[in-house]
Scaffold this motif. Structure first.
Motif, mmCIF file in Angstrom:
data_model
loop_
_atom_site.group_PDB
_atom_site.id
_atom_site.type_symbol
_atom_site.label_atom_id
_atom_site.label_comp_id
_atom_site.label_asym_id
_atom_site.label_seq_id
_atom_site.Cartn_x
_atom_site.Cartn_y
_atom_site.Cartn_z
ATOM 1 N N ASN A 37 -9.414 -2.329 1.422
ATOM 2 C CA ASN A 37 -10.431 -2.824 0.479
ATOM 3 C C ASN A 37 -11.778 -2.988 1.167
ATOM 4 O O ASN A 37 -12.819 -2.603 0.636
ATOM 5 N N ALA A 48 0.842 -1.216 0.000
ATOM 6 C CA ALA A 48 0.000 0.000 0.000
ATOM 7 C C ALA A 48 0.868 1.253 0.000
ATOM 8 O O ALA A 48 1.860 1.326 -0.727
ATOM 9 N N ASN A 95 -3.014 -4.647 5.713
ATOM 10 C CA ASN A 95 -3.489 -3.301 5.373
ATOM 11 C C ASN A 95 -4.377 -3.290 4.134
ATOM 12 O O ASN A 95 -5.417 -2.639 4.118
ATOM 13 N N SER A 96 -3.936 -4.004 3.104
ATOM 14 C CA SER A 96 -4.696 -3.982 1.854
ATOM 15 C C SER A 96 -6.112 -4.496 2.075
ATOM 16 O O SER A 96 -7.080 -3.932 1.552
#
Lengths: 279, 367
Positions: free
Chosen positions: B230, B44, B225-226
């Motif tokens: 999302n 990210a 994190n992704s």
């Protein structure tokens, strides 16, 4: 060729196989018997069966059951969808259709699984345009259990082309003249398929099913990307133990247990298939 | 081949000219100068901001930076390095306090000092992780935190003023939470503190978590994190417990309120930065220290932290105006912030993960 000579010729390959495949599995089995010291990178002293005992808890039995259950459902769907596709790719009188089907199957096979999984999420996810179709199964797309539907569709993307391409080989090996002979003796088209084609194709179909099952129960990415953190396959449990916590013995115990279970399931299904479809 | 040479774009003259230019430029065929470094970074925004900094560094020094991304939580790198040690290819690892504690325990990290890395002089002493001999072992780059927060465009009704409100029916299926291996179990600590506990008295946290799961409040469990970005961007979840980096990405796109000043709950603070890995190649270790020092200098530290929504550690850096609501003034620290015992928490993650798998996942799944 005498059996002794054949054995000698096989020896280098067997030795290599033992080193490359047997060696890591043996090390995994040894690791699974070591104690784990929380917060430390070093294994504990002595030997223990604690990691295997832990897997007997109902929650962990559920994860094993879940992995095999979803794998069996997806493999069955793969077979049901893949067989007609393969049959059409081999027997369709239109050459263009045959080529197009084969190109589609090969294309699906080489397309990145990650890209396909995110495409599944976009299309079938709770806000995706196809979510209402998924909801026909009786689970609201926002419900955590809907993740099962997503994982199933993701795995189907993975297994369907493989199963269909394997069955292309199976159907190609069966002469169409057998059905023609049956028809000349008065059998209808469906009779010929049920009584001639399917029994002859059964060994290939069982093989394709088992390959699909193996691909499903060992899949890590589909549950990870589509499982919403609640569809947990044993592969995810292993990954967490090995990579996130550094608890190698517990991860190894899950791996060894899965290996044994997979052997038992494959052996059981093969035996069942032999009994149902005698040669 | 004949067709290519005959094409108007690549004729013999152009080809010979190109070869002559390449031969004249020298370094194309020469042995590249500088050291090859493998640096582990998060995905990210972290890699987005780090990559251009690395490219400028490569152009300036001749060192070659190869990036590797964390897979899952940062703690995963510890498990991946263990079987490779001492021959690990990674030279620098971006991580945070609990991961530093585990790597320090394993004896993998190279001590750092101001003589070799002058930028460290401008970082407050309290931010460094130190070994038993008092040597500095980390290169702190960011002060970050983990907080509850929500998308104000999706939450209807009264604003969230207490974590207890998350049990209300309007939050059914709306919560996005991390597994215990992420953020080293800070979610549990937060819930425990809400009910009078803390990281060493975690039972109230489990009870609260069970209530949330039983009522179907938890819609998604994320591992990095992704996934959090999302999940919160998709629009079917509205409340999350996550770190500043993830929140910053969500805040860039949607109106959010971070619950950093709740009267009955606290935000968690921690430091992120680099660990310089021990290695047999002294030149490479020195190059890793130079690169880490570059990240710690005031201009780069400002540039690195600005899009992450983290506080810079270099006292001469400029914090992003957008993070004013996240970070605490000195008088607010005691009231609203908490720095838990991360070393203790990292020793509990294994047990907490098992409990999550056996007690929480089945409840969340039921929905």
């Amino acid at each position: 060729m005498t059996s002794r000579l054949a054995l000698w010729l096989l020896a280098p390959g067997l030795l290599l196989l033992a080193l490359l495949m047997g060696g890591p599995v043996a090390l995994l089995a040894l690791e699974s018997l070591k104690p784990f010291v929380p917060g430390s990178m070093r294994p504990g002293e002595g030997w223990t069966l604690a990691h295997y005992r832990e897997l007997l808890q109902p929650a962990y039995l559920f994860y094993f059951w879940e992995t095999f259950r979803i794998g069996l459902i997806v493999s069955t769907l793969s077979l049901l969808l893949g067989a007609p596709l393969a049959f059409a790719a081999v027997r369709s009188p239109r050459a263009g259709l045959r080529k197009a089907l084969l190109a589609l199957l090969v294309g699906l096979l080489v397309m990145s699984l990650i890209a396909r999984l995110y495409a599944v999420e976009m299309a079938w996810g709770s806000l995706g345009p196809l979510a209402p179709l998924g909801a026909l199964l009786g689970i609201a797309p926002r419900h955590p259990r809907y993740a099962e539907v997503l994982v199933g569709i993701g795995l189907l993307h993975f297994t369907l082309p493989v199963v269909a391409l394997m069955l292309v080989g199976t159907f190609r090996a069966l002469s169409p003249r057998l059905e023609e002979a049956a028809a000349s003796l008065g059998a209808t088209r469906s009779d010929a398929v049920v009584s001639i084609l399917l029994p002859l194709a059964a060994p290939g179909m069982v093989s394709a099913f088992l390959v699909s099952l193996a691909m499903c129960i060992s899949n890590f990415v589909a549950p990870l990307v589509l499982g919403r953190g609640v569809v947990v396959f044993t592969t995810s449990l292993m990954y967490t133990r090995f990579a996130d916590i550094g608890n190698y013995p517990a991860g190894a115990a899950i791996g060894v247990t899965m290996l044994i279970l997979a052997f038992l399931v494959v052996y059981g299904l093969s035996a069942l298939a032999r009994r149902l479809v005698p040669r | 081949m004949a067709r290519i040479i005959a094409s108007p774009a690549v004729n013999r003259r152009a080809l010979l000219g190109g070869l002559a230019t390449m031969a004249g430029s020298g370094p194309v065929f020469a042995q590249p100068r500088g050291e090859q470094l493998l640096v582990v970074m998060w995905g990210a925004q972290w890699i987005e901001v780090s990559r251009p900094i690395g490219e400028e560094w490569m152009r300036a020094t001749g060192d070659r930076i190869q990036w590797e991304l964390h897979a899952g939580g940062a703690m995963a790198i510890v498990g991946r390095l263990r079987p490779l040690w001492p021959r690990v290819p990674q030279n620098l690892i971006a991580a945070w306090d609990p991961v530093f504690a585990a790597m320090m325990e394993a004896g993998w990290m190279e001590p750092v000092n101001e003589t070799e890395m002058p930028a460290l002089r401008d970082i407050p002493d309290a931010f460094f992780k130190k070994d038993a001999q008092g040597r500095k072992m980390t290169v702190p780059l960011s002060t970050a935190g983990a907080f509850w927060g929500y998308r104000t465009d999706l939450v209807t009704g009264p604003p969230i003023e207490s974590i207890e409100q998350l049990l209300e029916p309007r939050f059914r299926g709306k919560l996005c939470v991390p597994v215990p291996v992420n953020l080293s179990g800070l979610l549990l600590v937060s819930l425990a503190m809400q009910r009078g506990g803390n990281e060493r008295n975690i039972e109230p946290g489990w009870q609260f978590l069970k209530q949330l799961a039983e009522r179907g409040q938890i819609g998604r469990v994320v591992a990095n994190n992704s996934e959090m970005i999302n999940a919160m961007s998709a629009g079917d979840l509205s409340v999350a417990f996550w770190n500043t980096g993830g929140w910053q990405a969500v805040r860039d796109r949607f109106p959010c309120r971070l619950l950093t000043r709740l009267p009955d709950n606290k935000g968690f603070l921690f430091n992120e930065g680099f660990a310089v890995m021990k290695g047999e190649n002294a030149n490479r270790v020195a190059a890793a220290k130079r690169f880490a020092n570059h990240f710690a200098t005031a201009p780069i530290n400002t540039r690195y932290n600005m899009p992450l929504g983290s506080g810079p550690t270099n006292i001469n850096s400029t914090p992003a105006p957008a993070i004013a609501d996240i970070f605490y003034k000195p008088d607010e620290l005691e009231r609203f912030a908490y720095i838990p015992d991360y070393a203790y928490m990292s020793s509990q993650v294994d047990a907490w993960t098992r409990r999550w798998e056996t007690e929480i996942t089945p409840l969340v799944r039921r929905g």
